[in-house]
Structures are given as C-alpha cells and as structure tokens.
Design a protein around this motif. Structure first.
Motif, short mmCIF file in Angstrom:
data_model
loop_
_atom_site.label_atom_id
_atom_site.label_comp_id
_atom_site.label_asym_id
_atom_site.label_seq_id
_atom_site.Cartn_x
_atom_site.Cartn_y
_atom_site.Cartn_z
N SER A 2 0.83 -1.20 0.00
CA SER A 2 0.00 0.00 0.00
C SER A 2 0.87 1.25 0.00
CB SER A 2 -0.89 -0.01 1.25
OG SER A 2 -1.62 1.18 1.31
N ASP A 3 0.45 2.25 -0.79
CA ASP A 3 1.18 3.52 -0.85
C ASP A 3 0.65 4.51 0.17
OD1 ASP A 3 2.77 2.59 -2.88
OD2 ASP A 3 1.50 3.42 -4.47
N LYS A 4 -0.32 4.09 0.97
CA LYS A 4 -0.93 4.99 1.94
C LYS A 4 0.04 5.28 3.08
CE LYS A 4 -4.98 5.45 4.83
NZ LYS A 4 -6.19 4.81 5.33
N GLN A 5 0.24 6.57 3.37
CA GLN A 5 1.12 6.96 4.47
C GLN A 5 0.33 6.99 5.78
OE1 GLN A 5 2.88 10.73 3.52
NE2 GLN A 5 4.65 9.75 2.57
#
Length: 110
Positions: A2-5
């Motif tokens: 996932s690229d979610k920070q």
C-alpha cells in the motif's frame, strides 16, 4: 503493498516538551530536526499551545509512547544542537576579527 502513508501521532507530553524547547529560545526548525518531526507540525503545536488548545494524540493506542528517558534525550539533543550552533557562530566571528586584525598589520597581503 500500500502507498498509503500513516500519520504519526504523538503524546501530549511529547508535544508539550517540544513546545517548551521552542519557548526556551530554540528555533522551530532545530527542534523539529532534532526530534524528527515536521516543522509545520511543531509550528502548529506552538500556535495551539499559545491559545491553550494543545491536545494529546487522537488515537489513544496508536500514539507513540515517549518515555522520560526519551524526552531527556530529545532535550539534550536540542541543547547540543543549540550549543553547536553557538560554537560555530563564535568560530566564524573569531575568524572574521582575526582576519580584520591581520589587515591592519604592516606587511599583510592577501
């Protein structure tokens, strides 16, 4: 993957210690760098603290727990950074005045 920070969350004590360091004369940029937090977050905490609205972490269990030892290390790192900055300024001033003194010395060419 996932690229979610994931946003970091800090305890109220951590925020208050960071704000205290800024109020004691440290630059926001220096304190933020030493503590490893964004300058914008620290600036927001300082403003909120001035209004009396500084809150703790929003997530409870997700918050980063900061022990008294970690707070002391952060305080000492900030103090160390301040002292290094003062030392560097003093070195530059000494070099400037030494060079200025040499210019007035007969036979000095540069």
């Amino acid at each position: 993957m996932s690229d979610k920070q994931v946003r970091a969350q800090y305890t109220r004590e951590f925020k208050q210690e960071a704000v205290r360091q800024v109020r004691s004369g440290q630059a926001i940029a220096v304190v933020a760098k030493v503590l490893g937090i964004p300058k914008a977050s620290l600036g927001n905490w300082v403003r909120l603290s001035a209004k009396g609205e500084l809150d703790g972490a929003g997530g409870g269990d997700k918050s980063i727990q900061v022990s008294p030892e970690q707070m002391e290390i952060a305080r000492l790192r900030a103090e160390n950074a301040r002292l290094r900055m003062e030392r560097d300024i003093a070195k530059k001033a000494a070099a400037y005045f030494a060079q200025d003194t040499l210019r007035g010395t007969p036979g000095f060419t540069k």
